[in-house]
Design a protein around this motif. Structure first.
Motif, PDB file in Angstrom:
ATOM      1  N   GLU A  33       1.532   7.660   4.710  1.00 42.36           N
ATOM      2  CA  GLU A  33       1.052   8.047   6.035  1.00 42.36           C
ATOM      3  C   GLU A  33       2.092   7.738   7.106  1.00 42.36           C
ATOM      4  O   GLU A  33       2.343   8.554   8.004  1.00 42.36           O
ATOM      5  CB  GLU A  33      -0.261   7.305   6.320  1.00 42.36           C
ATOM      6  CG  GLU A  33      -1.076   7.880   7.440  1.00 42.36           C
ATOM      7  CD  GLU A  33      -2.453   7.233   7.564  1.00 42.36           C
ATOM      8  OE1 GLU A  33      -3.176   7.595   8.509  1.00 42.36           O
ATOM      9  OE2 GLU A  33      -2.795   6.375   6.721  1.00 42.36           O
ATOM     10  N   VAL A  34       2.709   6.575   7.019  1.00 43.37           N
ATOM     11  CA  VAL A  34       3.756   6.198   7.979  1.00 43.37           C
ATOM     12  C   VAL A  34       4.937   7.156   7.874  1.00 43.37           C
ATOM     13  O   VAL A  34       5.484   7.610   8.891  1.00 43.37           O
ATOM     14  CB  VAL A  34       4.203   4.746   7.741  1.00 43.37           C
ATOM     15  CG1 VAL A  34       5.462   4.420   8.532  1.00 43.37           C
ATOM     16  CG2 VAL A  34       3.085   3.774   8.114  1.00 43.37           C
ATOM     17  N   LEU A  56       8.111  -3.044  -6.568  1.00 42.20           N
ATOM     18  CA  LEU A  56       7.456  -2.873  -5.275  1.00 42.20           C
ATOM     19  C   LEU A  56       8.311  -1.990  -4.365  1.00 42.20           C
ATOM     20  O   LEU A  56       7.806  -1.060  -3.720  1.00 42.20           O
ATOM     21  CB  LEU A  56       7.218  -4.231  -4.622  1.00 42.20           C
ATOM     22  CG  LEU A  56       6.522  -4.205  -3.257  1.00 42.20           C
ATOM     23  CD1 LEU A  56       5.094  -3.708  -3.382  1.00 42.20           C
ATOM     24  CD2 LEU A  56       6.545  -5.584  -2.602  1.00 42.20           C
ATOM     25  N   THR A  57       9.610  -2.265  -4.307  1.00 44.10           N
ATOM     26  CA  THR A  57      10.510  -1.473  -3.472  1.00 44.10           C
ATOM     27  C   THR A  57      10.535  -0.017  -3.915  1.00 44.10           C
ATOM     28  O   THR A  57      10.515   0.896  -3.082  1.00 44.10           O
ATOM     29  CB  THR A  57      11.931  -2.068  -3.518  1.00 44.10           C
ATOM     30  OG1 THR A  57      11.894  -3.397  -2.992  1.00 44.10           O
ATOM     31  CG2 THR A  57      12.899  -1.247  -2.705  1.00 44.10           C
ATOM     32  N   ALA A  58      10.564   0.214  -5.218  1.00 46.15           N
ATOM     33  CA  ALA A  58      10.608   1.581  -5.743  1.00 46.15           C
ATOM     34  C   ALA A  58       9.354   2.361  -5.360  1.00 46.15           C
ATOM     35  O   ALA A  58       9.429   3.505  -4.888  1.00 46.15           O
ATOM     36  CB  ALA A  58      10.769   1.559  -7.258  1.00 46.15           C
ATOM     37  N   LYS A  59       8.202   1.759  -5.551  1.00 47.65           N
ATOM     38  CA  LYS A  59       6.954   2.472  -5.275  1.00 47.65           C
ATOM     39  C   LYS A  59       6.752   2.725  -3.779  1.00 47.65           C
ATOM     40  O   LYS A  59       6.309   3.802  -3.374  1.00 47.65           O
ATOM     41  CB  LYS A  59       5.775   1.693  -5.859  1.00 47.65           C
ATOM     42  CG  LYS A  59       5.726   1.680  -7.385  1.00 47.65           C
ATOM     43  CD  LYS A  59       4.532   0.899  -7.906  1.00 47.65           C
ATOM     44  CE  LYS A  59       4.502   0.870  -9.440  1.00 47.65           C
ATOM     45  NZ  LYS A  59       4.232   2.191 -10.032  1.00 47.65           N
ATOM     46  N   LEU A  60       7.099   1.747  -2.961  1.00 45.01           N
ATOM     47  CA  LEU A  60       6.920   1.925  -1.519  1.00 45.01           C
ATOM     48  C   LEU A  60       7.980   2.869  -0.947  1.00 45.01           C
ATOM     49  O   LEU A  60       7.689   3.680  -0.060  1.00 45.01           O
ATOM     50  CB  LEU A  60       6.972   0.572  -0.820  1.00 45.01           C
ATOM     51  CG  LEU A  60       5.860  -0.412  -1.199  1.00 45.01           C
ATOM     52  CD1 LEU A  60       5.978  -1.694  -0.380  1.00 45.01           C
ATOM     53  CD2 LEU A  60       4.474   0.202  -1.030  1.00 45.01           C
ATOM     54  N   SER A  80       0.838  -1.202   0.000  1.00 46.53           N
ATOM     55  CA  SER A  80       0.000   0.000   0.000  1.00 46.53           C
ATOM     56  C   SER A  80       0.868   1.245   0.000  1.00 46.53           C
ATOM     57  O   SER A  80       1.497   1.576   1.012  1.00 46.53           O
ATOM     58  CB  SER A  80      -0.923   0.010   1.224  1.00 46.53           C
ATOM     59  OG  SER A  80      -1.608   1.251   1.329  1.00 46.53           O
ATOM     60  N   GLU A  81       0.886   1.958  -1.120  1.00 48.87           N
ATOM     61  CA  GLU A  81       1.600   3.230  -1.178  1.00 48.87           C
ATOM     62  C   GLU A  81       0.954   4.257  -0.257  1.00 48.87           C
ATOM     63  O   GLU A  81       1.651   5.079   0.356  1.00 48.87           O
ATOM     64  CB  GLU A  81       1.619   3.747  -2.618  1.00 48.87           C
ATOM     65  CG  GLU A  81       2.399   2.854  -3.579  1.00 48.87           C
ATOM     66  CD  GLU A  81       2.259   3.297  -5.020  1.00 48.87           C
ATOM     67  OE1 GLU A  81       2.925   4.279  -5.404  1.00 48.87           O
ATOM     68  OE2 GLU A  81       1.464   2.670  -5.759  1.00 48.87           O
TER      69      GLU A  81
END
Length: 779
Positions: free
Chosen positions: A166-167, A209-213, A160-161
C-alpha cells in the motif's frame, strides 16, 4: 475528374505518411518496444547514445517565477552539449540543494517543470527522445508537498507485506502524477552495524524479512508493468553489501565472503527483481579489493547472465569518479568510466564520467557495442512506459491527488504499525485519558523534523504532527505541560530543572529522546549529499547519510534529563525516536514503559498517541537487534554456528533481539501440525488465540535450523511470518508452506541445493520467544 484528383491526392498523402512511419519505426506505437528501440538506436549518433547514459543533477535545470516554471539555461546548454536522457532529483528540496518551501516546487509546479523539460527536449532535439526523471523515494517522494512515511526501519517494524504494498502504491502514484518516472528505493542493504549512518533507510538485519518487504514495495509501485500510468520504475539500493562497512563508516570497504554474499545479501535483490524491479543502483564500497561500481561479476554475471535482469543499472552518485578518486584503482576518470561500463553499469548518476566514453570509443579503447547495450536498456523502458506518446502530465491532477487525505491515512497506519512496545511494567500503558495532568518532555517531543528522518523535503508545520500535539489531541491542551529539557547534541543550554518541575506537577511523564537525521542549512555536505560532521555548528543531526557513530549512547544531556525526571517518582514512559538502535540499557531498567518509534513520519505524533492511550494496540516487531553495548557490534540473531559465549563484562546476547515486540494483550500458540507433501514441501499449521483483554495484532514467525549441512549455517533463520488481527478470546489457524527454496543452502560451488537431513522447526513471537518446536526430515 476533380473528384478523381482529390482521391489520388488523399492516397498520396496516406502512402507518404505510411512510408514516413515506416522510415521512423521508433515513432510507431503499434510496434514492440524492442523493435522501436532497435530502430531508434540505429539512427542515433555515438554522442546521442552516450547522452542516454547520463543523469545529471536535476534541481539546477529549472527556473521558477511565481507560478510559472521553465527550463533553465543550464538545462538548455547541458542538453545541447551532452544530449542527456535523464535527470535526477529535479524536484528534490533540502539544505543540500538549497531548495526551500519558498523557492522549491510543490506538486503542481513540479508537474509544470516536468512538462517544460519534455516540451523543450522533444521540440529542440533531432530525435525528440523524452526524458526520464528519477526521484528519491525511500519513505515517500523527497519533494515538497508529498506524503512522508516512516523511514525504512520503521516500515520494516510493521512486518506487514500488505502495508508496504500500500505504501509503495502511494509513493509511485505521487511520483508519476508529478511527471517523474523512477523511484529510488527500496533500500535493501542488510543493516548489521548500528554505527552505520544509514540503518534508518534499511529493512533491518535479516535477508528474508528484507526480501519480502522489498518485493512488497516493488509490487505496490507497479510490479514492473510500465503500461500502468501509476507505475514507477523501482531502483534497488545498494548493490551489494553496502550496509556492513568496516568500522561502521559509510562507504568503507565491506569485509564479506562470496558465499555470504550469495547466502544473505543477494536474495533480497533477487526477490525484488522477481517482483518487477527494473533498476539497480551500485554501491560506494569495495569487496575484496574490487569497487562495486566496477565489478563485472555483479552486473554481467549475476544480474544479466544468471538473473536475466532486463532493466538497467545506475551508479550511485559520483561513484564512477570514485573508482578513480576514492578507490584509486583507475588512473584517470576515463579509465574509471571504461571500467564501469565494461562491468555492466549502464547509467552515470550525477557525474559526467561517461562523456569520456565518446573519445574512448573513437580511439578504439572500448567497443561501441557496450554503449549500444546500455542505451538499449534505458530506451526500451521509455518505450514500455509510453513516454513517446504521452510525455506530459495534468498539473491539476498533481495538485489535487498528491498528499490526499487517503494517502495521509496510509501514513498514519504505517506509523501505528511501526511502533514497537519494548517494556510495559504493571500495565503502565495504555494510559487512561482521564489520568489528569501529563508532562510531555524531551528533545524529540515537539520537533517536527526529528520525526521525519533523512531524505525528507522541507515541510509546512501543519503537515507534521509531533508527540506533544498527538497527546494534546487525546486529552486537551489544559491537561498537558511541555518542557524540552535539552537538545539531542547541543550542550550549550538545558532547562532540566523546568522539566523536573513539570514532572513533579504531573500524574505521568512521557519523555521523548533518541536521535535525529534532520538536516539544516548550517550543515556542510559532500558532493554526494552526505552530511559532514563539524564542531563549528551543533545541530541535532547524529544520524542520516554520513553521520556514522563511534558509540551508541544518547548524546547531549539526554541521560541527565532521564535520570532527573525518574527521580521524581512519577510513572515514566520513555519514547525513543531514532534512526539506529541506540543504547537503551538505562530505560530498559528504569522506565515503566518503553517504546521505540524510529522516525515515524508526518503522522508519527498521532500514531504514538494512539498507542499511548490505547486507541491502537501496538504490534510492531524489531527488524534489527538492539545491542547492550557497542562492543558487541555486529550483533544479529542469525549469526552462523557456533553459539556465541558471554563476554567477561556482559552477555553476548542483544538487549532486545530480532522479532521482539509486546502487545497490550497476550497470545497462545498451540496445536502445531506438519504435513509433508511431494517434492520436499511441508505444510505447517498451528492455532493462535488472543488470551488477553484487548483486541490486537500478533506477528507469528517461523524459523528453521539446519542441523547438519555442508556449509556452516545460521543458528536460526527466519523463513515465514504473518501479521494478523484477533479480537480478544478469538483464535485462528495460521498456515505456512515450507518449500524447497526455504530449505536449500548455497554450497561451495555457489549453487543453491537441497541437502537431505534434519531441520529444527521453530514457531513463536520472536527469534528468542519460541512457542512451538518440532523436527522435519528432508530426503
Amino acid at each position: 475528374m476533380k473528384r478523381l484528383r482529390t482521391m489520388h491526392l488523399i492516397l498520396f498523402v496516406l502512402l507518404t505518411a505510411s512510408f514516413a512511419v515506416q522510415a521512423q519505426s521508433y515513432k510507431n506505437p503499434k510496434l514492440s518496444a524492442d523493435e522501436r528501440t532497435q530502430d531508434l538506436l540505429s539512427r542515433m549518433t555515438l554522442e546521442e547514445k552516450v547522452g542516454q547514459l547520463l543523469c545529471p543533477l536535476g534541481w539546477e535545470m529549472y527556473e521558477r517565477n511565481g507560478d510559472e516554471v521553465n527550463c533553465s539555461e543550464k538545462f538548455k546548454t547541458t542538453l545541447k552539449e551532452q544530449h542527456i536522457g535523464m535527470l535526477w532529483a529535479a524536484y528534490r528540496a533540502d539544505p543540500w540543494t538549497q531548495k526551500t518551501l519558498e523557492n522549491g516546487l510543490n506538486p503542481e509546479l513540479a508537474a509544470k517543470a516536468g512538462n517544460a523539460f519534455q516540451h523543450y527536449i522533444i521540440g529542440n532535439t533531432r530525435l525528440g527522445i523524452p526524458l526520464f526523471l528519477a526521484e528519491e523515494s525511500p519513505h515517500g517522494h523527497m519533494a515538497i508537498g508529498t506524503t512522508v512515511f516512516p523511514t525504512g526501519i520503521g516500515l520494516a517494524s510493521s512486518w506487514s507485506e500488505e502495508l508496504l504494498t500500500e505504501v509503495g502504491a502511494v509513493m509511485a502514484s505521487e511520483i508519476r502524477l508529478q511527471g517523474a518516472h523512477i523511484a529510488y528505493g527500496p533500500v535493501l542493504d542488510l543493516a548489521r552495524d548500528p554505527r552505520w549512518s544509514r540503518v534508518e533507510e534499511t529493512y533491518g538485519e535479516d535477508p528474508v524479512l528484507t526480501a519480502k518487504l522489498g518485493a512488497a514495495i516493488v509490487k505496490g509501485q507497479g510490479a514492473g508493468d510500465l503500461s500502468n500510468e501509476s507505475s514507477a520504475i523501482s531502483t534497488l539500493k545498494h548493490f551489494i553489501a553496502y550496509g556492513v562497512p568496516i568500522s561502521g563508516q559509510n562507504g568503507n570497504a565491506s569485509s564479506v565472503g562470496i558465499h555470504e554474499i550469495h547466502q544473505s545479501f543477494l536474495p533480497p535483490f533477487k526477490a525484488a527483481i522477481n517482483a518487477g524491479a527494473l533498476s539497480v543502483m551500485t554501491s560506494y564500497n569495495s569487496i575484496d579489493g574490487i569497487p562495486c561500481t566496477a565489478n563485472s561479476y555483479l552486473y554481467r554475471d549475476i544480474l544479466q547472465k544468471d538473473w536475466h535482469f532486463s532493466g538497467f543499472s545506475v551508479s550511485d552518485l559520483y561513484s564512477i569518479e570514485g573508482i578513480h578518486g576514492s578507490h584509486y584503482v583507475a588512473p584517470t576518470i576515463q579509465d574509471a568510466a571504461m571500467r564501469a561500463l565494461t562491468a555492466g553499469v549502464d547509467v552515470d548518476l550525477g557525474g559526467d564520467a561517461y562523456l569520456k566514453l565518446i573519445e574512448a570509443v573513437k580511439d578504439s579503447r572500448i567497443k561501441e557495442e557496450l554503449v549500444d547495450s546500455a542505451a538499449y536498456r534505458v530506451l526500451r523502458l521509455k518505450f514500455e512506459m509510453g513516454l513517446f506518446e504521452n510525455p506530459y502530465v495534468d498539473t491539476q491532477k498533481a495538485k489535487q491527488n498528491v498528499r490526499t487525505q487517503a494517502n495521509i491515512a496510509v501514513a498514519r497506519k504505517a506509523a501505528q504499525q511501526a511502533v514497537v512496545l519494548l517494556k510495559n511494567t504493571s500495565n503502565t500503558l495504555p494510559l487512561n485519558k482521564k489520568i489528569g495532568k501529563i508532562a510531555v518532555i524531551g528533545p524529540n517531543a515537539h520537533n517536527r523534523y526529528n520525526m521525519l528522518g533523512d531524505y525528507t523535503a522541507p515541510q509546512e508545520d501543519s503537515n507534521v504532527i509531533t508527540i506533544l500535539e498527538g497527546v494534546i489531541s487525546k486529552i486537551g491542551k489544559e491537561n498537558v505541560s511541555y518542557v524540552k529539557g535539552c537538545s539531542i547534541r547541543d550542550t550549550s543550554w538545558q532547562n532540566i530543572s523546568e522539566a523536573v518541575e513539570a514532572a513533579q506537577n504531573a500524574d505521568a511523564v512521557i519523555i521523548a529522546v533518541g536521535g535525529s537525521s534532520a538536516r539544516d542549512f548550517k550543515t556542510s555536505y559532500q558532493d554526494t549529499g552526505a552530511a559532514i560532521a563539524s564542531s563549528n555548528t551543533v545541530s541535532d543531526m547524529e544520524c542520516g547519510e554520513g553521520f556514522d557513530r563511534a558509540t551508541l549512547e544518547l548524546l547531549g544531556y539526554q541521560m541527565n534529563l532521564l535520570k532527573a525526571v525518574k527521580a521524581t517518582g512519577k510513572p515514566l514512559i520513555v519514547v525513543y525516536v531514532e534512526g539506529r538502535p541506540l543504547n537503551m540499557n538505562w530505560a530498559a531498567q528504569n522506565a515503566d514503559a518503553l517504546i521505540n518509534a524510529w522516525y515515524p513520519g508526518q503522522e508519527g505524533g498521532n500514531a504514538i498517541a494512539d498507542v499511548l492511550f490505547g486507541d491502537y494496540n501496538p504490534a510492531g516487531r524489531l527488524p534489527v537487534s538492539i545491542p547492550r553495548n557497542v562492543g558487541q557490534v555486529p550483533v544479529y540473531y542469525n549469526k552462523k554456528n557456533p553459539n556465541a559465549h558471554a563476554y567477561v563484562e556482559m552477555e553476548a546476547t542483544p538487549l532486545y533481539t530480532f522479532g521482539y515486540g509486546l502487545s497490550y494483550t497476550t497470545f497462545e500458540y498451540k496445536n502445531l501440525q506438519v504435513k509433508k507433501q511431494a517434492n520436499n514441501q511441508f505444510e505447517i499449521s498451528f492455532l493462535v488465540k488472543n488470551t488477553g483483554n484487548y483486541d490486537g495484532e500478533e506477528v507469528a514467525q517461523l524459523y528453521i535450523r539446519d542441523e547438519f549441512a555442508s556449509m556452516v549455517q545460521a543458528m536460526k533463520q527466519l523463513k515465514h511470518f504473518k501479521r494478523f488481527y484477533l479480537k480478544k478470546q478469538e483464535e485462528t489457524t495460521i498456515r505456512f508452506t515450507l518449500t524447497r527454496d526455504d530449505l536449500s543452502i548455497v554450497n561451495q560451488k555457489l549453487e543453491q541445493v537441497l541437502e537431505p537431513g534434519s531441520f529444527q522447526l521453530m514457531i513463536g513471537a520472536a527469534s528468542d520467544d519460541i512457542r512451538l518446536h518440532t523436527k522435519i526430515e528432508v530426503n
